[in-house]
Design a protein around this motif. Structure first.
Motif, PDB file in Angstrom:
ATOM      1  N   VAL A 186       0.836  -1.199   0.000  1.00  0.00           N
ATOM      2  CA  VAL A 186       0.000   0.000   0.000  1.00  0.00           C
ATOM      3  C   VAL A 186       0.877   1.258   0.000  1.00  0.00           C
ATOM      4  O   VAL A 186       0.579   2.245  -0.686  1.00  0.00           O
ATOM      5  N   ARG A 189       2.129   1.743  -3.431  1.00  0.00           N
ATOM      6  CA  ARG A 189       1.040   2.129  -4.336  1.00  0.00           C
ATOM      7  C   ARG A 189       0.693   3.600  -4.214  1.00  0.00           C
ATOM      8  O   ARG A 189       0.451   4.290  -5.219  1.00  0.00           O
ATOM      9  N   TYR A 190       0.661   4.103  -2.980  1.00  0.00           N
ATOM     10  CA  TYR A 190       0.218   5.477  -2.759  1.00  0.00           C
ATOM     11  C   TYR A 190       1.365   6.446  -2.443  1.00  0.00           C
ATOM     12  O   TYR A 190       1.121   7.615  -2.159  1.00  0.00           O
ATOM     13  N   TRP A 192       3.429   6.587   0.109  1.00  0.00           N
ATOM     14  CA  TRP A 192       3.526   7.035   1.492  1.00  0.00           C
ATOM     15  C   TRP A 192       4.988   7.178   1.902  1.00  0.00           C
ATOM     16  O   TRP A 192       5.838   6.381   1.526  1.00  0.00           O
TER      17      TRP A 192
END
Length: 204
Positions: A186, A189-190, A192
């Motif tokens: 995640v 993907r984003y 962060w």
């Protein structure tokens, strides 16, 4: 956890070390050294802290797999580089697996929960730190701010917590590894990132 999964994680980490050797224009020996320590360096650090013979020196697979990764990168590094998005997914899986197994091993030797978490994180990210130091770079863990150690720390913490509640074996290992893997995926993907100190701007 089967030895096959363990060796698969070692292969992925070894590939990243061998590819770094290619980027640094190292010869075959240099590539093999980076591949080996990237793959098993974290486990060696963990075992040395625990005070036992490192597993990497007991099983020939821990040596043969990094050598195989070196050969793959030596002959087919352009193809491996193009496959990096897929490799990063396996790298995230290796991160989750190693943080869980590292914590589990530390707990089995009677270490406290916090110490076991520390060694679980060392198992997962220690090889990458050794790779960067040997290749003359500041460890990427310290400056790229990608959430890499954080998923490992969370997975290791869950492993230690489950152990404290008596949840042992493959259930605890799988839950911890999947959690760390999922958070890493995640985060990639984003995009962060870990926060900078107040008032400090992004480089570049």
């Amino acid at each position: 956890m089967t030895p096959l999964l363990d060796l698969t994680g070692i292969l992925v980490f070894a590939l990243s070390g061998a590819l770094e050797g290619v980027r640094k224009r190292l010869d075959l020996v240099g590539m093999a050294v980076l591949a080996f320590f990237t793959a098993v360096g974290g486990g060696i650090l963990r075992d040395l802290f625990i005070g036992v013979q490192p597993a990497a020196f007991r099983d020939v697979g821990y040596l043969l797999v990094p050598l195989a990764a070196t050969a793959i990168a030596f002959f087919w590094h352009p193809q491996v580089e193009r496959a990096m998005p897929a490799v990063l997914i396996f790298d995230a899986a290796g991160l989750g697996l190693f943080c869980a197994l590292g914590t589990q091993k530390a707990l089995s030797y009677g270490l406290s929960g916090p110490h076991a978490v520390f060694l679980g994180v060392c198992t997962a990210v220690g090889g990458g730190i050794i790779r960067d130091v040997l290749s003359g770079e500041m460890p990427s863990l310290l400056y790229d701010r990608q959430l890499y150690a954080v998923p490992a720390m969370l997975g290791a913490t869950v492993m230690a917590t489950l152990h404290g509640f008596g949840v042992l074996g493959s259930v605890a290992t799988l839950a911890s590894a999947v959690l760390a893997f999922g958070l890493r995926i995640v985060a990639m993907r984003y995009g962060w990132r870990a926060p900078l100190a107040r008032g400090v701007r992004e480089p570049g």
